[in-house]
Design a protein around this motif. Structure first.
Motif, PDB file in Angstrom:
ATOM      1  N   ILE A 116       0.836  -1.204   0.000  1.00  0.00           N
ATOM      2  CA  ILE A 116       0.000   0.000   0.000  1.00  0.00           C
ATOM      3  C   ILE A 116       0.871   1.255   0.000  1.00  0.00           C
ATOM      4  CG2 ILE A 116      -1.613   1.362   1.383  1.00  0.00           C
ATOM      5  CD1 ILE A 116      -2.905  -1.281   2.239  1.00  0.00           C
ATOM      6  N   THR A 117       1.932   1.252   0.808  1.00  0.00           N
ATOM      7  CA  THR A 117       2.838   2.404   0.842  1.00  0.00           C
ATOM      8  C   THR A 117       3.478   2.634  -0.516  1.00  0.00           C
ATOM      9  OG1 THR A 117       3.327   2.031   3.195  1.00  0.00           O
ATOM     10  CG2 THR A 117       4.877   3.393   1.956  1.00  0.00           C
ATOM     11  N   MET A 118       3.902   1.557  -1.167  1.00  0.00           N
ATOM     12  CA  MET A 118       4.546   1.679  -2.478  1.00  0.00           C
ATOM     13  C   MET A 118       3.570   2.191  -3.536  1.00  0.00           C
ATOM     14  SD  MET A 118       7.276  -1.481  -2.752  1.00  0.00           S
ATOM     15  CE  MET A 118       6.082  -2.782  -2.456  1.00  0.00           C
ATOM     16  N   ILE A 119       2.322   1.744  -3.473  1.00  0.00           N
ATOM     17  CA  ILE A 119       1.313   2.232  -4.415  1.00  0.00           C
ATOM     18  C   ILE A 119       1.119   3.730  -4.244  1.00  0.00           C
ATOM     19  CG2 ILE A 119      -1.137   2.149  -5.040  1.00  0.00           C
ATOM     20  CD1 ILE A 119      -1.090  -0.833  -4.285  1.00  0.00           C
ATOM     21  N   GLN A 120       1.074   4.182  -3.001  1.00  0.00           N
ATOM     22  CA  GLN A 120       0.918   5.609  -2.719  1.00  0.00           C
ATOM     23  C   GLN A 120       2.152   6.398  -3.167  1.00  0.00           C
ATOM     24  OE1 GLN A 120       0.108   5.340   1.482  1.00  0.00           O
ATOM     25  NE2 GLN A 120      -2.092   5.089   1.185  1.00  0.00           N
ATOM     26  N   LEU A 121       3.339   5.834  -2.945  1.00  0.00           N
ATOM     27  CA  LEU A 121       4.565   6.487  -3.403  1.00  0.00           C
ATOM     28  C   LEU A 121       4.589   6.589  -4.926  1.00  0.00           C
ATOM     29  CD1 LEU A 121       7.299   4.860  -1.116  1.00  0.00           C
ATOM     30  CD2 LEU A 121       6.681   7.286  -1.199  1.00  0.00           C
ATOM     31  N   LYS A 122       4.130   5.555  -5.587  1.00  0.00           N
ATOM     32  CA  LYS A 122       4.090   5.568  -7.055  1.00  0.00           C
ATOM     33  C   LYS A 122       3.172   6.685  -7.556  1.00  0.00           C
ATOM     34  CE  LYS A 122       2.450   2.953 -11.025  1.00  0.00           C
ATOM     35  NZ  LYS A 122       1.731   1.740 -11.490  1.00  0.00           N
ATOM     36  N   GLN A 123       2.000   6.827  -6.932  1.00  0.00           N
ATOM     37  CA  GLN A 123       1.063   7.872  -7.329  1.00  0.00           C
ATOM     38  C   GLN A 123       1.663   9.259  -7.113  1.00  0.00           C
ATOM     39  OE1 GLN A 123      -2.173   6.671  -4.794  1.00  0.00           O
ATOM     40  NE2 GLN A 123      -3.049   5.277  -6.306  1.00  0.00           N
ATOM     41  N   ALA A 125       4.911   9.959  -6.948  1.00  0.00           N
ATOM     42  CA  ALA A 125       6.026  10.123  -7.889  1.00  0.00           C
ATOM     43  C   ALA A 125       5.522  10.443  -9.291  1.00  0.00           C
ATOM     44  CB  ALA A 125       6.869   8.844  -7.915  1.00  0.00           C
ATOM     45  N   ASP A 126       4.412   9.843  -9.685  1.00  0.00           N
ATOM     46  CA  ASP A 126       3.833  10.104 -10.999  1.00  0.00           C
ATOM     47  C   ASP A 126       3.421  11.577 -11.109  1.00  0.00           C
ATOM     48  OD1 ASP A 126       2.862   9.310 -13.581  1.00  0.00           O
ATOM     49  OD2 ASP A 126       0.829   9.388 -12.783  1.00  0.00           O
ATOM     50  N   ASP A 127       2.787  12.095 -10.057  1.00  0.00           N
ATOM     51  CA  ASP A 127       2.403  13.517 -10.049  1.00  0.00           C
ATOM     52  C   ASP A 127       3.639  14.417 -10.098  1.00  0.00           C
ATOM     53  OD1 ASP A 127      -0.266  12.843  -9.883  1.00  0.00           O
ATOM     54  OD2 ASP A 127      -0.374  13.036  -7.711  1.00  0.00           O
ATOM     55  N   MET A 128       4.676  14.021  -9.360  1.00  0.00           N
ATOM     56  CA  MET A 128       5.897  14.827  -9.318  1.00  0.00           C
ATOM     57  C   MET A 128       6.595  14.817 -10.677  1.00  0.00           C
ATOM     58  SD  MET A 128       7.541  16.816  -7.298  1.00  0.00           S
ATOM     59  CE  MET A 128       7.055  16.364  -5.628  1.00  0.00           C
ATOM     60  N   LEU A 166      13.722   5.404 -10.704  1.00  0.00           N
ATOM     61  CA  LEU A 166      13.204   4.817  -9.467  1.00  0.00           C
ATOM     62  C   LEU A 166      11.727   4.474  -9.601  1.00  0.00           C
ATOM     63  CD1 LEU A 166      14.942   7.050  -6.780  1.00  0.00           C
ATOM     64  CD2 LEU A 166      15.298   4.605  -7.145  1.00  0.00           C
ATOM     65  N   PHE A 167      10.985   5.317 -10.302  1.00  0.00           N
ATOM     66  CA  PHE A 167       9.563   5.079 -10.530  1.00  0.00           C
ATOM     67  C   PHE A 167       9.356   3.741 -11.249  1.00  0.00           C
ATOM     68  CE2 PHE A 167       5.892   5.282 -13.357  1.00  0.00           C
ATOM     69  CZ  PHE A 167       4.872   5.715 -12.514  1.00  0.00           C
ATOM     70  N   GLU A 168      10.154   3.492 -12.268  1.00  0.00           N
ATOM     71  CA  GLU A 168      10.032   2.245 -13.031  1.00  0.00           C
ATOM     72  C   GLU A 168      10.410   1.034 -12.187  1.00  0.00           C
ATOM     73  OE1 GLU A 168      12.500   3.052 -16.364  1.00  0.00           O
ATOM     74  OE2 GLU A 168      10.997   4.308 -17.396  1.00  0.00           O
ATOM     75  N   ALA A 169      11.470   1.166 -11.378  1.00  0.00           N
ATOM     76  CA  ALA A 169      11.869   0.071 -10.492  1.00  0.00           C
ATOM     77  C   ALA A 169      10.807  -0.186  -9.431  1.00  0.00           C
ATOM     78  CB  ALA A 169      13.210   0.382  -9.830  1.00  0.00           C
ATOM     79  N   LEU A 170      10.238   0.878  -8.888  1.00  0.00           N
ATOM     80  CA  LEU A 170       9.192   0.749  -7.882  1.00  0.00           C
ATOM     81  C   LEU A 170       7.964   0.075  -8.473  1.00  0.00           C
ATOM     82  CD1 LEU A 170       8.280   1.500  -4.965  1.00  0.00           C
ATOM     83  CD2 LEU A 170       7.331   3.607  -5.945  1.00  0.00           C
ATOM     84  N   ASN A 171       7.596   0.470  -9.678  1.00  0.00           N
ATOM     85  CA  ASN A 171       6.436  -0.125 -10.334  1.00  0.00           C
ATOM     86  C   ASN A 171       6.634  -1.622 -10.563  1.00  0.00           C
ATOM     87  OD1 ASN A 171       3.814   0.159 -11.699  1.00  0.00           O
ATOM     88  ND2 ASN A 171       4.974  -0.369 -13.545  1.00  0.00           N
TER      89      ASN A 171
END
Length: 260
Positions: A116-123, A125-128, A166-171
């Motif tokens: 859940i934390t990673m999903i929120q971080l991804k969202q 990061a996408d906005d950023m 990092l976004f791609e690795a996180l995804n």
């Protein structure tokens, strides 16, 4: 953009990058797993689980539903207040979908909390990334090619490239963890489904809307951690079964919403 505003954004990005790195090992690579051969027989077996649960509870009265919840699911609805019942339901679902074993926080562990934390971080990061991309374009279109602008452009591109990587690795990790979690859900679907179905049927006898809402929240919880696994994997064989899981949960959810 003023210097204080730029500095604030840079601090936000630095913090975001630092946080994401906690969840991505330095040597992280996506594991190449052999695709499971999902047959029609396995899908029929899953559909049989659904049919069995519905058949077992079709004519169940209030006492029988309580008996199933108490003996099979270890949840005594009569011995709990509203808060205790909520925590028991939450704990039951956690037991069957969460593989966490560590007592201390472990960023690399497969757990619902981490996912859940990673999903929120991804969202976030996408906005950023979208904001950075827009900022870069604005600088590039600026008429004044001052040294300050060139420096800001260089820094913005650097932040964008690092955050994008990092976004791609996180995804990738999110998809892998969600994939493992949905496998646990499939393995334990009989217990999960008969538990939620018993609670929903009991809510009819008790005439408590809040009971329906609790069941709905647990269904939403499961769908939330499943969703990343299905992104971009629609053509893989094993997802034929996973989509049956999602379909059943959404149908169940829809039936509850009609009652409420």
């Amino acid at each position: 953009m003023s210097k204080p505003a730029v500095d604030l954004i840079q601090r936000q990005i630095d913090f975001l990058i630092h946080t994401i790195k906690n969840y991505i090992p330095e040597t992280f690579t996506a594991a190449q797993e052999e695709e499971k051969n999902i047959t029609q027989l396995m899908i029929r077996g899953f559909n049989g689980i659904i049919a069995t649960c519905k058949e077992e509870l079709e004519d169940a009265d209030e006492e029988h539903l309580k008996f199933i919840l108490k003996t099979m699911c270890r949840v005594d609805v009569d011995g709990l207040d509203a808060n205790g019942l909520y925590h028991s339901i939450d704990g039951f679902i956690s037991h069957y979908i969460d593989a966490a074993t560590e007592r201390e926080e472990n960023y690399f562990e497969l757990s619902e909390k981490n996912l859940i934390t990673m999903i929120q971080l991804k969202q976030y990061a996408d906005d950023m990334l979208k904001s950075l991309s827009l900022h870069i374009k604005q600088i590039e279109k600026s008429r004044w090619k001052r040294w300050k602008n060139r420096t800001e452009l260089h820094n913005s591109r650097h932040y964008y490239d690092e955050l994008k990587s990092l976004f791609e690795a996180l995804n990738t990790r999110i998809e892998m963890d969600a994939d493992k979690m949905i496998e646990r859900i499939v393995e334990n679907f009989y217990m999960i489904f008969i538990f939620l179905l018993s609670l929903a049927k009991l809510a009819q006898f008790r005439h408590k809307t809040v009971d329906y809402i609790v069941v709905l929240s647990e269904i939403d919880r499961i769908l939330y951690v499943i969703d990343p696994s299905l992104q971009g994997n629609t053509l893989k064989n094993k997802y034929l079964l996973y989509y049956h899981v999602v379909f059943e949960l959404k149908e169940f959810r829809h039936s509850l919403l009609k009652i409420i």
